[in-house]
Design a protein around this motif. Structure first.
Motif, mmCIF file in Angstrom:
data_model
loop_
_atom_site.group_PDB
_atom_site.id
_atom_site.type_symbol
_atom_site.label_atom_id
_atom_site.label_comp_id
_atom_site.label_asym_id
_atom_site.label_seq_id
_atom_site.Cartn_x
_atom_site.Cartn_y
_atom_site.Cartn_z
ATOM 1 N N ARG A 209 3.097 51.354 -3.395
ATOM 2 C CA ARG A 209 1.944 52.246 -3.351
ATOM 3 C C ARG A 209 1.629 52.850 -4.724
ATOM 4 N N ASN A 210 1.968 52.123 -5.782
ATOM 5 C CA ASN A 210 1.460 52.442 -7.104
ATOM 6 C C ASN A 210 0.080 51.813 -7.246
ATOM 7 N N GLU A 211 -0.830 52.503 -7.900
ATOM 8 C CA GLU A 211 -2.184 52.001 -8.042
ATOM 9 C C GLU A 211 -2.232 50.835 -9.028
ATOM 10 N N VAL A 212 -2.904 49.741 -8.595
ATOM 11 C CA VAL A 212 -3.103 48.565 -9.445
ATOM 12 C C VAL A 212 -4.457 48.636 -10.127
ATOM 13 N N THR A 213 -5.487 48.900 -9.347
ATOM 14 C CA THR A 213 -6.846 49.016 -9.873
ATOM 15 C C THR A 213 -7.726 49.689 -8.840
ATOM 16 N N ARG A 214 -8.911 50.104 -9.276
ATOM 17 C CA ARG A 214 -9.901 50.684 -8.375
ATOM 18 C C ARG A 214 -11.290 50.405 -8.905
ATOM 19 N N ASN A 215 -12.283 50.527 -8.021
ATOM 20 C CA ASN A 215 -13.675 50.430 -8.408
ATOM 21 C C ASN A 215 -14.451 51.427 -7.564
ATOM 22 N N GLU A 216 -15.138 52.345 -8.230
ATOM 23 C CA GLU A 216 -15.920 53.367 -7.533
ATOM 24 C C GLU A 216 -17.407 53.185 -7.799
ATOM 25 N N GLN A 217 -17.834 51.925 -7.921
ATOM 26 C CA GLN A 217 -19.245 51.597 -8.093
ATOM 27 C C GLN A 217 -19.818 50.996 -6.813
ATOM 28 N N CYS A 218 -19.364 51.529 -5.678
ATOM 29 C CA CYS A 218 -19.781 51.002 -4.373
ATOM 30 C C CYS A 218 -20.203 52.153 -3.468
ATOM 31 N N PRO A 219 -21.393 52.708 -3.677
ATOM 32 C CA PRO A 219 -21.835 53.821 -2.832
ATOM 33 C C PRO A 219 -21.898 53.418 -1.367
ATOM 34 N N GLY A 220 -21.402 54.319 -0.508
ATOM 35 C CA GLY A 220 -21.447 54.080 0.926
ATOM 36 C C GLY A 220 -20.598 52.923 1.392
ATOM 37 N N VAL A 221 -19.505 52.629 0.694
ATOM 38 C CA VAL A 221 -18.656 51.488 1.045
ATOM 39 C C VAL A 221 -18.400 51.458 2.551
#
Length: 409
Positions: A209-221
């Motif tokens: 549960r260590n973070e690998v990556t993320r993307n927060e360019q998805c409004p209303g996912v």
């Protein structure tokens, strides 16, 4: 665009998702009537698929071949259905829990062959607690439950359901939201990011549960689907996010607001089918286009159907065909490679999508080479042979059908 891989310290990762304790089958509330006794089971000549159909006040189990009712279970309130992931059990979203229904049809594999059995269906006398039970996803051999009211994530091996309550891993997102979580091969996890006010994207976590990556360019996912090439797809209000091998790619919609909120994937195709809406202020948009996402080329291709459909209209055929049940009453069969409608199959009378999403409307479910379509206005269930394009069976049900799912048996 493609997000950048980045690692974080365990302490930071824990701030996003708290690793929870396992729930043991020895807990005091784990009494179960899940697996039929050997005396009750009957060996079958082969797998016996069964269906589960909800109605106001309960759920009915039917034989998928004959469409005859096998058993019925009363349940209060609005209920939803999802396959549990083992080809035998169904999870019922009811009130503040995921109830467990053993459909009574399964196959035990023994090397190069299997033995198939049937037995009376059984509703377990235990359930998975959840405040606002939502999405159920099986991927990489793990079934994951998401509770919208708390952000609680509970995962387990669905094969253990045959023995009763399985051991589970319980975790938590930082804030509650209408979300989804998907298990990855090797023990990782992808889950949505959001809170009660908004949702922004997804985060990928490793087995610790260590973070690998993320993307927060998805409004209303919203929603998810898996493609044949190992890609996972999550819908956005302006496109989709595609996750593959620890990398997240944003694929933009052709319209500024181009929402893909419901998706259907196939083990036989790298192309994912999605709905497509372009009216952000509509009380209920009735779109006539669907979207095909090529997860290899990361390309979106619209298909104009000439008729509207609902979020319960999407499915996939045995060869990866994209299927859409239109309000014109026809099942539209789309070649995902050429993005063209190759066949339309008349199944039900023309219908209008109700404004309330909980209300019954014609609904599509596919098992193998058969598409099952409910027709609430006629209290009827139809079976369509996807090979021949013929409606091979129809049966009048005792109650108005709402949701439908099934198991391979």
């Amino acid at each position: 665009m493609t997000s950048t891989l980045r690692g974080v310290a365990p302490a930071v990762a824990t701030a996003f998702l708290l690793a929870g304790c396992s729930a043991s089958a020895d807990e005091s509330d784990s009494a179960v009537i899940s697996a039929p006794t050997s005396a009750a089971r009957v060996e079958a000549a082969g797998p016996t698929p069964r269906l589960a159909v909800t109605h106001d006040g309960g759920v009915t189990v039917l034989d998928a071949a004959t469409l005859e009712a096998v058993d019925e279970f009363p349940l209060e309130g609005f209920t939803r259905l999802d396959p549990a992931g083992d080809g035998r059990h169904v999870l019922i979203t009811a009130a503040s829990r995921f109830a467990v229904l053993d459909t009574g049809a399964w196959t035990d594999q023994h090397g190069d062959h299997g033995h198939s059995y049937t037995a009376p269906p059984v509703l377990a006398d235990w359930s998975f607690d959840a405040d606002g039970p939502g999405h159920v996803v099986t991927h990489a051999g793990v079934t994951v439950l998401f509770a919208d009211g708390t952000g609680r994530i509970e995962s387990f091996d669905p094969r253990e359901l045959a023995e009763g309550r399985p051991e589970t891993r319980v975790e938590q997102t930082p804030e509650a939201h209408h979300g989804v979580a998907v298990a990855l091969p090797g023990g990782g996890l992808v889950t949505t990011i959001g809170n009660e006010a908004s949702r922004s994207g997804i985060v990928v976590l490793d087995r610790d549960r260590n973070e690998v990556t993320r993307n927060e360019q998805c409004p209303g996912v919203h929603g998810e689907a898996a493609a044949a090439d190992g890609a996972l797809v999550f819908g956005c209000q302006d496109g989709v996010l595609v996750h593959r091998d620890g990398v997240i790619t944003k694929v933009q919609s052709p319209d500024a607001y181009g929402r893909i909120g419901n998706q259907a994937g196939s083990d036989a195709s790298p192309i994912v089918l999605g709905d497509y809406k372009t009216e952000p202020d509509a009380e209920l948009e009735r779109p006539q286009r669907v979207m095909l996402l090529d997860t290899v080329a990361n390309r979106l291709t619209p298909v104009d159907l000439g008729t509207s459909y609902s979020f319960r209209s999407l499915g996939r055929g045995p060869q990866g065909e994209a299927l859409v049940l239109g309000t014109d009453g026809a099942l539209h069969v789309i070649d995902p490679v050429t993005a063209t409608v190759t066949r339309t199959i008349d199944v039900v009378d023309a219908w209008t999508e109700p404004v309330r999403w909980q209300d019954p409307r014609p609904t599509l479910f596919v098992e193998g080479a058969t598409a099952y379509v409910t027709e609430p206005a006629a209290t009827t269930l139809h079976a369509v042979d996807l090979t021949t394009g013929a409606v091979v069976a129809s049966v009048e049900l005792a109650e108005i059908p709402n949701e439908i799912t099934g198991v391979s048996g």
